[in-house]
Enzyme design. Structure first.
Site, PDB file in Angstrom:
ATOM      1  N   ARG A   1      41.814  72.079  26.197  1.00  0.00           N
ATOM      2  CA  ARG A   1      42.096  71.055  25.170  1.00  0.00           C
ATOM      3  C   ARG A   1      43.551  71.090  24.725  1.00  0.00           C
ATOM      4  O   ARG A   1      44.190  70.041  24.613  1.00  0.00           O
ATOM      5  CB  ARG A   1      41.180  71.219  23.947  1.00  0.00           C
ATOM      6  CG  ARG A   1      39.765  70.726  24.178  1.00  0.00           C
ATOM      7  CD  ARG A   1      38.916  70.977  22.961  1.00  0.00           C
ATOM      8  NE  ARG A   1      38.993  72.401  22.618  1.00  0.00           N
ATOM      9  CZ  ARG A   1      38.609  72.918  21.465  1.00  0.00           C
ATOM     10  NH1 ARG A   1      38.145  72.150  20.512  1.00  0.00           N
ATOM     11  NH2 ARG A   1      38.686  74.212  21.247  1.00  0.00           N
TER      12      ARG A   1
ATOM     13  N   ASN B   1      35.777  69.279  23.113  1.00  0.00           N
ATOM     14  CA  ASN B   1      34.756  69.952  23.899  1.00  0.00           C
ATOM     15  C   ASN B   1      33.416  69.288  23.635  1.00  0.00           C
ATOM     16  O   ASN B   1      33.180  68.729  22.560  1.00  0.00           O
ATOM     17  CB  ASN B   1      34.653  71.432  23.518  1.00  0.00           C
ATOM     18  CG  ASN B   1      35.774  72.271  24.078  1.00  0.00           C
ATOM     19  OD1 ASN B   1      36.482  71.852  24.983  1.00  0.00           O
ATOM     20  ND2 ASN B   1      35.938  73.462  23.541  1.00  0.00           N
TER      21      ASN B   1
END
Length: 101
Positions: free
Chosen positions: A22, A40
């Site tokens: 990320r 996520n």
């Protein structure tokens, strides 16, 4: 300079959680001047939306297929997205890291 703008929704599957994926996506998108978000998912995948010039967005999707060094990307599914999907980012931010869903 081209004004064509596109919005794409991307699902990334593989070893993409717990490897800095990320943060890497946020860095790459910001460096490339893209808007959007990344988060996520509870199934172990990473989901993102990218918006910007079509070629820049395509380049970002290609980067997602490689990922950061510790990741192992098995599959990237990309499809056109909407302004509503882009609107999930935090107010006032060009690119957001969102909570897991």
């Amino acid at each position: 300079m081209s004004t064509d703008r596109t919005i794409v929704h991307v699902m990334i599957q593989g070893r993409v959680q717990g490897v800095g994926y990320r943060a890497w996506v946020e860095d790459q998108a910001t460096l490339n001047g893209l808007e959007g978000w990344v988060r996520n998912r509870q199934d172990g995948s990473v989901e993102a939306v990218f918006a910007g010039p079509a070629q820049d967005v395509a380049d970002m999707v290609a980067l997602c297929r490689k990922g950061p060094p510790a990741s192992r990307v098995h599959q990237v599914i990309d499809e056109p997205a909407t302004a509503d999907q882009l609107g999930l980012r935090r107010a006032g931010e060009e690119f957001s890291v969102l909570s897991t869903v």
